[in-house]
Design a protein around this motif. Structure first.
Motif, short mmCIF file in Angstrom:
data_model
loop_
_atom_site.label_atom_id
_atom_site.label_comp_id
_atom_site.label_asym_id
_atom_site.label_seq_id
_atom_site.Cartn_x
_atom_site.Cartn_y
_atom_site.Cartn_z
N GLY A 1 0.81 -1.22 0.00
CA GLY A 1 0.00 0.00 0.00
C GLY A 1 0.84 1.26 0.00
N GLY A 2 1.89 1.27 0.83
CA GLY A 2 2.76 2.44 0.89
C GLY A 2 3.46 2.71 -0.44
N GLN A 3 3.88 1.63 -1.11
CA GLN A 3 4.53 1.79 -2.41
C GLN A 3 3.54 2.29 -3.46
N GLN A 4 2.29 1.79 -3.41
CA GLN A 4 1.28 2.27 -4.35
C GLN A 4 1.01 3.76 -4.17
N GLN A 5 0.99 4.21 -2.91
CA GLN A 5 0.74 5.63 -2.68
C GLN A 5 1.92 6.47 -3.16
N ARG A 6 3.13 5.94 -3.05
CA ARG A 6 4.30 6.64 -3.59
C ARG A 6 4.18 6.81 -5.12
#
Length: 230
Positions: free
Chosen positions: A154-159
């Motif tokens: 999820g964190g990578q997708q938001q990046r």
């Protein structure tokens, strides 16, 4: 980041903006006579309880919706009565969006997701490539550019979503609960990323209900029942 051409004029000015939704003879007043200025390079948080009008306000700022009454000036130009195609053009060129749900396209790679809005501009391939790679490098995701969203956390997708917003060099970044679908560690990492983007000159307007994250902004605008109360 793009800067205002109107001297000391604010980047964004709302004057007496109201929004009423009509359904089955029921009137819902989502916003009531909201007046707000956001200056070039500011980091503003919009906070308030659920249902207070935060997302409606952000939708109007992002030209995804139009006010029922009032004036919206962007770079000193009135934009509240523009036709849908004109609004879409301004959104593509001047406004970057970061959504709670990331809104990445599942069958496109990370690279293709970031490149897509630039393709809509008719931008030459070499310029698209440069901007896409720079944006992914800026958010620390260049090494994942061939991956698909389902292969990312999820964190990578938001990046990647932040990179997509940055690629077009917008006048303003609008973030709607950007940490809402993330655990606290990834949420802090995304907020650190936005802080760095702001320090690089970006104008950011962020909707949040999290007191930890509203404290990252330079200024907090509090909404209650569709009105600015602080």
């Amino acid at each position: 980041m793009t800067t205002s051409t109107n001297g000391d004029a604010p980047l964004i000015r709302l004057e007496g903006v109201s929004k009423v939704f009509y359904t089955d003879e029921v009137e819902t007043h989502a916003l009531s006579e909201v007046s707000l200025e956001i200056r070039d390079g500011e980091y503003v948080a919009i906070s308030g309880p659920s249902g207070c009008g935060k997302s409606t306000l952000l939708s109007i700022l992002g030209l995804l919706d139009t006010p029922t009454e009032g004036v919206y000036l962007l770079h000193g130009e009135s934009v509240e009565k523009l036709k849908a195609r004109q609004r879409a053009r301004i959104r593509n060129r001047q406004i970057g969006f970061i959504f709670q749900a990331f809104n990445l396209i599942g069958d496109l790679t990370v690279y293709e997701n970031v490149e897509l809005p630039l393709t809509y501009r008719g931008m030459p391939a070499a310029e698209r490539k440069r901007r896409t790679e720079e944006a992914l490098d800026r958010v620390g995701m260049a090494h994942r550019m061939k991956h698909f969203p389902s292969q990312l956390s999820g964190g990578q997708q938001q990046r990647v979503a932040v990179a997509r917003a940055l690629g077009g060099d917008p006048s303003v970044l609008l973030a709607d609960e950007p940490t809402g679908n993330l655990d606290s560690k990834n949420g802090e990492a995304v907020m650190d990323l936005l802080q760095g983007v702001h320090e690089g000159g970006a104008t950011i307007c962020m909707v949040t209900h999290d007191p930890r994250f509203e404290g990252r902004a330079e200024r907090v605008v509090r909404l209650f029942d569709g009105k600015i109360v602080e």
